[in-house]
Write a protein that holds these residues in place. Sequence first.
Motif, short mmCIF file in Angstrom:
data_model
loop_
_atom_site.label_atom_id
_atom_site.label_comp_id
_atom_site.label_asym_id
_atom_site.label_seq_id
_atom_site.Cartn_x
_atom_site.Cartn_y
_atom_site.Cartn_z
N PRO A 11 1.19 -1.09 -0.33
CA PRO A 11 -0.31 -0.04 0.03
C PRO A 11 1.19 1.50 -0.76
O PRO A 11 1.84 1.11 1.35
CB PRO A 11 -0.98 -0.43 1.23
N ILE A 12 0.50 2.23 -0.87
CA ILE A 12 1.24 4.13 -0.80
C ILE A 12 -0.38 4.83 -0.33
O ILE A 12 -0.93 4.94 -1.47
CB ILE A 12 1.60 3.35 -2.46
N ASN A 13 0.32 5.11 0.12
CA ASN A 13 -0.25 7.10 0.78
C ASN A 13 0.12 7.97 0.73
O ASN A 13 0.51 8.07 2.88
CB ASN A 13 -1.53 6.49 2.53
N GLN A 78 1.06 10.10 -6.31
CA GLN A 78 0.32 10.73 -5.14
C GLN A 78 1.67 12.20 -4.73
O GLN A 78 1.46 12.42 -3.95
CB GLN A 78 0.84 9.90 -4.17
N MET B 7 -3.59 -9.03 0.26
CA MET B 7 -1.85 -8.78 0.54
C MET B 7 -1.07 -8.78 1.13
O MET B 7 0.01 -9.69 0.15
CB MET B 7 -2.26 -7.25 0.51
N ARG B 76 -5.29 7.53 -3.41
CA ARG B 76 -4.71 7.39 -1.62
C ARG B 76 -5.96 6.76 -1.42
O ARG B 76 -6.14 5.24 0.10
CB ARG B 76 -4.66 8.70 -0.98
N MET B 78 -7.21 4.00 -1.37
CA MET B 78 -7.91 3.03 -1.78
C MET B 78 -6.85 2.57 -0.28
O MET B 78 -7.07 0.74 0.09
CB MET B 78 -7.25 2.36 -3.32
N ASN B 79 -5.67 2.69 -0.42
CA ASN B 79 -4.69 2.29 0.68
C ASN B 79 -4.34 3.33 1.97
O ASN B 79 -4.35 2.37 2.67
CB ASN B 79 -3.29 2.83 -0.08
N LEU B 80 -5.69 4.07 2.15
CA LEU B 80 -5.66 4.62 2.93
C LEU B 80 -5.62 4.01 4.71
O LEU B 80 -5.25 4.20 5.76
CB LEU B 80 -7.16 5.94 3.34
N ILE B 82 -5.58 0.59 5.07
CA ILE B 82 -4.71 -0.41 5.03
C ILE B 82 -3.70 0.23 5.89
O ILE B 82 -3.37 -0.23 6.56
CB ILE B 82 -4.42 -0.73 3.69
N PHE B 83 -3.25 1.53 5.64
CA PHE B 83 -2.04 1.70 5.65
C PHE B 83 -2.01 2.19 7.32
O PHE B 83 -1.05 1.85 8.33
CB PHE B 83 -1.64 2.86 5.42
N MET B 86 -0.84 -0.73 9.57
CA MET B 86 -0.31 -1.20 9.81
C MET B 86 1.01 -0.15 10.62
O MET B 86 2.04 -1.12 10.89
CB MET B 86 0.17 -0.70 8.18
N ARG B 87 -0.38 1.09 11.13
CA ARG B 87 1.67 1.48 11.90
C ARG B 87 1.05 0.94 13.41
O ARG B 87 0.19 0.42 13.91
CB ARG B 87 0.64 2.88 12.08
#
Lengths: 198, 87
Positions: A11-13, A78, B7, B76, B78-80, B82-83, B86-87
């Motif tokens: 994932p990339i944000n 992005q 994923m 963004r 889409m990944n917000l 998920i991210f 992860m933190r």
Amino acid sequence: MWVYEKKLMYPINIKRADARMAKAVMDQYGGPDGELGASLRYISQHYAMVTPEAKAILIDVATEELGHVEMVATMVRQLTKNLTPDEVKKQGYDAYYVEHGLGVYPQTGSGLPFSALAFASKGDPIADLHEDMAAEQKARATYENIMKVCDDPDVLEPLRFLREREVVHFQRFGEALRIVQDYLDNKKRFYTNPKCCK
Amino acid sequence: MLLKKIMELDFMSIDLQLYLDTHPNDIRVLKKYNEVVEESNMLKKEYEKEFGPLVSFRNTQDAAEKWSDEPWPSQRRMNLRIFKEMR
């Protein structure tokens, strides 16, 4: 053939626009050691490769690299999506902006368009696999250079992931090389273009 | 979250497949690979029921959740989620 999966490999944000960083990351999109060149190199080489193991590793790594192409392109997008014209000028992105706007174009970090001259397909399994191992090391070094000029954790995380994949691919190509060398030894062939030795 | 889990599993299957390419006789890893792929396939069916097709040309789709629907992976949002996890 290939199918597309509607997700990223990782994932990339990225929250902060940064044109300078975008140019650095772009090098791994369209640059000489970038993901696009890597994928095309392995796809092209796989046709003339010997042994099923080496053919498989080439096509599977090539496929993964296409996923990396998507990742670095996403990072560029992005990093530039919300740039103002003022930021474009101040961050040295104006020359790129005139040609491509905020679109994503495969070029090196210093502005040369993507070129297939950065890779080879020799039709010689030993030469090709050695090139592949060198290519993975060069890509690893490039990622490390990008990471050295990067201070945004949103950008660093995917870069770290991509760097690590280069290390894994290098390992697998090394294994494939040994399999191919054993095969050529068994067949009493020489380490040259197989067509010439028949 | 479903997509994050998919994923993760798909990353595992890629990495295991690369290993199996150069170690085709490692039965232990082959078993692991099969487990990972089966679990991912199960979750993908669940995901596609809710969010529409995940893979082009390979699955049926209905009128409500279309292939072309946003978000696409580079976006963004889409990944917000998920991210965050992860933190």
